[in-house]
Design an enzyme around this catalytic site. Structure first.
Site, PDB file in Angstrom:
ATOM      1  CB  CYS A 113      -0.933   0.001   1.203  1.00 23.51           C
ATOM      2  SG  CYS A 113      -1.997  -1.435   1.238  1.00 23.51           S
ATOM      3  CG  HIS A 261      -3.544   3.207   0.791  1.00 31.77           C
ATOM      4  ND1 HIS A 261      -3.815   2.664  -0.440  1.00 31.77           N
ATOM      5  CD2 HIS A 261      -3.705   2.206   1.696  1.00 31.77           C
ATOM      6  CE1 HIS A 261      -4.123   1.390  -0.288  1.00 31.77           C
ATOM      7  NE2 HIS A 261      -4.066   1.085   0.995  1.00 31.77           N
ATOM      8  CG  ASN A 291      -6.851  -1.294  -0.391  1.00 37.47           C
ATOM      9  OD1 ASN A 291      -5.942  -1.018  -1.170  1.00 37.47           O
ATOM     10  ND2 ASN A 291      -6.657  -1.501   0.896  1.00 37.47           N
TER      11      ASN A 291
HETATM   12  O1  UT7 Z   1      -4.650  -1.365   2.503  1.00 40.07           O
HETATM   13  C1  UT7 Z   1      -4.041  -2.254   3.378  1.00 40.07           C
HETATM   14  C2  UT7 Z   1      -4.438  -1.975   4.736  1.00 40.07           C
HETATM   15  N1  UT7 Z   1      -5.678  -2.639   5.038  1.00 40.07           N
HETATM   16  C3  UT7 Z   1      -6.540  -2.043   5.805  1.00 40.07           C
HETATM   17  O2  UT7 Z   1      -6.332  -0.932   6.204  1.00 40.07           O
HETATM   18  C4  UT7 Z   1      -7.760  -2.815   6.259  1.00 40.07           C
HETATM   19  C5  UT7 Z   1      -8.013  -2.550   7.704  1.00 40.07           C
HETATM   20  N2  UT7 Z   1      -9.114  -3.335   8.235  1.00 40.07           N
HETATM   21  C6  UT7 Z   1     -10.397  -3.175   7.854  1.00 40.07           C
HETATM   22  O3  UT7 Z   1     -10.673  -2.388   6.974  1.00 40.07           O
HETATM   23  C7  UT7 Z   1     -11.469  -3.936   8.577  1.00 40.07           C
HETATM   24  O4  UT7 Z   1     -10.904  -4.634   9.662  1.00 40.07           O
HETATM   25  C8  UT7 Z   1     -12.228  -4.935   7.665  1.00 40.07           C
HETATM   26  C9  UT7 Z   1     -13.112  -4.163   6.699  1.00 40.07           C
HETATM   27  C10 UT7 Z   1     -11.274  -5.804   6.917  1.00 40.07           C
HETATM   28  C11 UT7 Z   1     -13.135  -5.840   8.479  1.00 40.07           C
HETATM   29  O5  UT7 Z   1     -14.043  -5.074   9.246  1.00 40.07           O
HETATM   30  P1  UT7 Z   1     -14.222  -5.378  10.794  1.00 40.07           P
HETATM   31  O6  UT7 Z   1     -15.211  -4.420  11.281  1.00 40.07           O
HETATM   32  O7  UT7 Z   1     -12.855  -5.348  11.425  1.00 40.07           O
HETATM   33  O8  UT7 Z   1     -14.848  -6.824  10.783  1.00 40.07           O
HETATM   34  P2  UT7 Z   1     -14.293  -8.176  11.436  1.00 40.07           P
HETATM   35  O9  UT7 Z   1     -13.163  -8.724  10.656  1.00 40.07           O
HETATM   36  O10 UT7 Z   1     -14.110  -7.978  12.911  1.00 40.07           O
HETATM   37  O11 UT7 Z   1     -15.537  -9.125  11.245  1.00 40.07           O
HETATM   38  C12 UT7 Z   1     -16.802  -8.863  11.892  1.00 40.07           C
HETATM   39  C13 UT7 Z   1     -17.808  -9.904  11.432  1.00 40.07           C
HETATM   40  C14 UT7 Z   1     -17.280 -11.326  11.566  1.00 40.07           C
HETATM   41  O12 UT7 Z   1     -18.391 -12.150  11.937  1.00 40.07           O
HETATM   42  P3  UT7 Z   1     -18.637 -12.574  13.469  1.00 40.07           P
HETATM   43  O13 UT7 Z   1     -17.381 -13.313  13.866  1.00 40.07           O
HETATM   44  O14 UT7 Z   1     -18.799 -11.292  14.242  1.00 40.07           O
HETATM   45  O15 UT7 Z   1     -19.860 -13.419  13.417  1.00 40.07           O
HETATM   46  C15 UT7 Z   1     -16.865 -11.695  10.167  1.00 40.07           C
HETATM   47  O16 UT7 Z   1     -16.922 -13.071   9.914  1.00 40.07           O
HETATM   48  O17 UT7 Z   1     -18.109  -9.730  10.048  1.00 40.07           O
HETATM   49  C16 UT7 Z   1     -17.883 -10.967   9.334  1.00 40.07           C
HETATM   50  N3  UT7 Z   1     -17.414 -10.639   8.007  1.00 40.07           N
HETATM   51  C17 UT7 Z   1     -18.259 -10.426   6.968  1.00 40.07           C
HETATM   52  N4  UT7 Z   1     -19.586 -10.462   6.867  1.00 40.07           N
HETATM   53  C18 UT7 Z   1     -20.117 -10.180   5.671  1.00 40.07           C
HETATM   54  C19 UT7 Z   1     -16.136 -10.490   7.580  1.00 40.07           C
HETATM   55  N5  UT7 Z   1     -16.131 -10.160   6.278  1.00 40.07           N
HETATM   56  C20 UT7 Z   1     -17.418 -10.123   5.868  1.00 40.07           C
HETATM   57  C21 UT7 Z   1     -18.038  -9.855   4.646  1.00 40.07           C
HETATM   58  N6  UT7 Z   1     -19.392  -9.888   4.592  1.00 40.07           N
HETATM   59  N7  UT7 Z   1     -17.354  -9.528   3.545  1.00 40.07           N
END
Ligand code: UT7
Length: 334
Positions: A113, A261, A291
């Site tokens: 990134c 970014h 992204n």
């Molecule tokens: O450019 C490189 C740098 N990258 C970044 O900056 C990314 C930084 N991180 C993020 O943007 C966020 O952490 C994400 C968007 C990747 C994820 O969001 P989050 O709010 O941290 O969600 P999470 O990973 O804690 O997941 C929450 C829930 C989980 O379900 P349970 O365990 O609460 O039942 C996941 O399984 O959301 C679920 N989940 C989804 N549900 C529907 C994860 N991905 C998805 C999805 N659709 N695509």
């Protein structure tokens, strides 16, 4: 010492638009979740004829034309990507071939990134010392061919999109304008929090063997500890923006446009609020492209410029954070 400035910008994105609803047909996800957590509404995925190199070449052609130079004027190529067409050689040499450049040097940057900003910084040093006059810098990514498009991979695969951006960095005669400074950082202790484990000479052969017998082997798909990355991103973005401002005796009030970014709209909004910037002072297009890693800043910068959001004399701040971890900023007086 010479100064460098961005003299031309261009981008290319594939025609294939993939909406959140399209993704919900192949994995357990939905438009509401993706928009709420990331701000993304759609992204582009490559078509059969697109490659990381070919997209970079298309973006480069636009940037070269806008810079008002000929391809013979390019002295050096720097290509930032985490998704090269081949394991080696990198796409820098392929661009050199595809564009029919002289036998100029071609360097590949592997900083994910932050790749475009690392590339910009390297280019800046070559211009400052007087070694080169015009450097072609490209950030290009093909994510979609390497993502786990099943529900297992949904935490990663909904975020990333394909595309390319390019800039010509040229020698400038105008004192006090152009690229004022760049600031680069890395923290390798978190390398595996956002990584693709294979192929790599570390475990490629092991993974091949494991994968043959184990459909659960995910080492060929990117792994991201999303929440950990998010928490580090907001801290590092803030730090590196402040570092850039301070180095130039500037304050937040001097920022005309921040082009972050495009990692996650929530990260951009957090930074916007922290620095008390208006909607007009922060450029986002993650809603339409997802992204695109090393391509995200040059695509966003190009669009901001095309939309007239960048004017002569403006102070532009670029900032990135991602896999490595690596993070960086650049301060530009346009
Ligand atoms: O450019 C490189 C740098 N990258 C970044 O900056 C990314 C930084 N991180 C993020 O943007 C966020 O952490 C994400 C968007 C990747 C994820 O969001 P989050 O709010 O941290 O969600 P999470 O990973 O804690 O997941 C929450 C829930 C989980 O379900 P349970 O365990 O609460 O039942 C996941 O399984 O959301 C679920 N989940 C989804 N549900 C529907 C994860 N991905 C998805 C999805 N659709 N695509």
């Amino acid at each position: 010492m010479f100064q460098s400035k961005i003299s031309g910008l261009g981008y290319y994105v594939p025609n294939n638009i993939v909406t959140n609803d399209d993704l919900s047909k192949v994995m357990d996800t939905n438009d509401e979740w993706i928009k709420e957590r990331t701000g993304i509404e759609q992204r582009r995925h490559v078509e059969a004829h697109d490659t990381t190199t070919s997209m970079g070449v298309e973006a480069a052609k636009v940037a070269i034309e806008r810079a008002g130079i000929q391809k013979e004027d390019i002295d050096f190529v720097i290509f930032a990507t985490l998704s090269p067409d081949l394991y080696f050689p990198g796409p820098g040499v392929m661009v050199q071939k595809e564009l029919g450049l002289r036998t100029v040097g071609a360097l590949d940057v592997r900083n994910q990134c932050s790749g475009f900003l690392y590339a910009l910084s390297v280019g800046d040093q070559f211009i400052k010392t007087g070694m080169y006059k015009n450097i072609l810098i490209i950030g290009s990514e093909t994510h979609s061919r390497g993502l786990d498009m099943s529900t297992r991979g949904r935490g990663v695969s909904v975020i990333f999109g394909d595309g390319a951006g390019a800039a010509i960095l040229s020698r400038s005669e105008e004192e006090g304008t152009g690229l004022l400074s760049t600031h680069l950082h890395a923290q390798g202790e978190h390398a595996e929090e956002l990584a693709l484990m294979a192929p790599g000479m570390g475990n490629r052969w092991v993974s091949d063997i494991v994968r043959e017998n184990d459909p659960n082997d995910v080492s060929y798909y990117p792994h991201m500890n999303g929440q950990f990355v998010f928490k580090n991103a907001v801290v590092r973005f803030s730090e590196v923006i402040n570092e850039g401002l301070k180095a130039n005796n500037l304050t937040v009030e001097d920022i005309d446009l921040l082009v972050p970014h495009q990692a996650n709209l929530r990260i951009s909004q957090y930074i916007q609020h922290k620095f008390n910037l208006t909607d007009d002072q922060v450029f986002n297009n993650i809603q339409r492209y997802g992204n695109t890693t090393a391509a995200s800043i040059p695509i966003a910068l190009t669009e901001a410029w095309e939309q007239g959001k960048i004017k002569k004399g403006d102070t532009i701040v670029l900032a990135a954070f991602g896999s490595g971890f690596t993070w960086a900023s650049a301060i530009i007086k346009w």
